[in-house]
Design an enzyme around this catalytic site. Structure first.
Site, short mmCIF file in Angstrom:
data_model
loop_
_atom_site.label_atom_id
_atom_site.label_comp_id
_atom_site.label_asym_id
_atom_site.label_seq_id
_atom_site.Cartn_x
_atom_site.Cartn_y
_atom_site.Cartn_z
N GLY A 28 -17.16 3.24 37.81
CA GLY A 28 -16.88 3.05 36.40
C GLY A 28 -16.61 4.36 35.68
CE LYS A 57 -21.28 15.36 36.22
NZ LYS A 57 -20.79 16.69 35.90
CE LYS A 172 -20.93 -4.43 44.90
NZ LYS A 172 -20.98 -4.21 43.45
CB ALA A 196 -12.99 1.27 51.96
#
Length: 308
Positions: A28, A57, A172, A196
């Site tokens: 993200g 950050k 997932k 991946a």
């Protein structure tokens, strides 16, 4: 909230506002960076994951990036998602557990995915969902060693994942399937990017648990030609292209390289040090080469010149 709305109103309206949820995840964060570099107004929706390096950050970026507006969200709180999505034309849904995966986290991620899609269905300005998923949602089943190619039509077997306690793969698989089912029911335009193993700057410090969760069963993936990795910059670019290209549809496998020799395994392990350590006497034999079984014609069309 008035201050955030005023900030959004001052921005260049040539490109639409988009939302990245969860912007505090590794993928993200890099999607946010990519969108900002292209001139988008970005609603960075962050779950309460603590004061992590990426959150720090993001706060620093908010001080200098006029196009960045931060929102706190709880993916089990439908209203907080709606607030972050207000005025956005797309959402990049990047659900991930920074603490790794167990059976409880599987349930959480499925419920979160449903809430995000439902909120999108109720947001009038929303044009597309780019759902960030994983190759792990497609590769795990009893006949993982079959000669059959693995492509976007493939799904991991839920019971097989439960039996081997492959909680990341199960999360997932179930969350993406739930998102697809609801998106089709609500007639929301959605595409998924099935990544991946994600590599990139600071990945071992900023994304350790998710990385290790993906790598559970790595030996079996390697031996059966489905162990692959992707650079996070490339992955972020594919997400953005999937949004910008109006012709995109369905699922997109995303990887840079399939690991199929002993030397490549060692190189991968070294790039993930100290998360992974090889036995002291492990040698670069390079004798056995395993077949590459992952196929991705769709990605090649989306990203011209890609070498997947």
């Amino acid at each position: 909230m008035k201050g955030k709305e005023a900030k959004s109103a001052r921005l260049d309206q040539e490109k639409p506002a988009v939302c990245v949820l969860d912007a505090s995840t590794y993928v993200g964060f890099w999607i946010v960076r990519g969108l900002l570099s292209r001139g988008y107004t970005v609603h960075a929706a962050l779950q309460k994951n603590g004061d992590t390096d990426l959150v720090k950050k993001m706060r620093e970026m908010e001080n200098v990036e006029e196009g960045l507006v931060m929102f706190g969200v709880d993916c089990l709180d439908y209203q907080s998602i709606l607030t972050a999505l207000k005025g956005c034309s797309a959402v990049f849904c990047c659900l991930d557990s920074l603490d790794g995966y167990d059976e409880k986290m599987v349930d959480f991620e499925v419920r979160a995915a449903i809430n995000v899609v439902e909120a999108c269905a109720q947001t009038e300005t929303l044009e597309k969902i780019v759902f960030s998923s994983s190759l792990a949602a497609s590769i795990w089943r009893e006949d993982i060693g079959s000669e059959k190619a693995v492509d976007e039509s493939s799904w991991s077997n839920q019971e097989f994942c439960r039996k081997l306690e492959l909680w990341h793969a199960l999360a997932k698989t179930l969350s993406e399937q739930a998102a697809w089912a609801l998106a089709m029911d609500r007639m929301v335009n959605m595409v998924s990017v099935n990544a991946a193993l994600v590599l990139g700057p600071g990945v071992t410090q900023q994304n350790p648990q998710s990385t290790m969760s993906y790598l559970k069963g790595a030996a079996e993936m390697y031996e059966n030609g489905v162990l692959a990795f992707v650079d996070v910059n490339f992955l972020a670019d594919v997400h953005i292209r999937a949004f910008e290209d109006t012709s995109t549809s369905g699922r997109y496998f995303c990887f840079n390289h399939i690991v199929n020799t002993d030397e490549e395994v060692i190189n991968l392990a070294e790039s993930l040090s100290p998360l992974i350590s090889l036995p002291p006497r492990y040698e670069r034999k390079g004798s056995e080469v395993f077949a590459e079984r992952l196929r991705t014609k769709k990605l090649n069309k989306l990203v011209e010149g890609t070498a997947c």
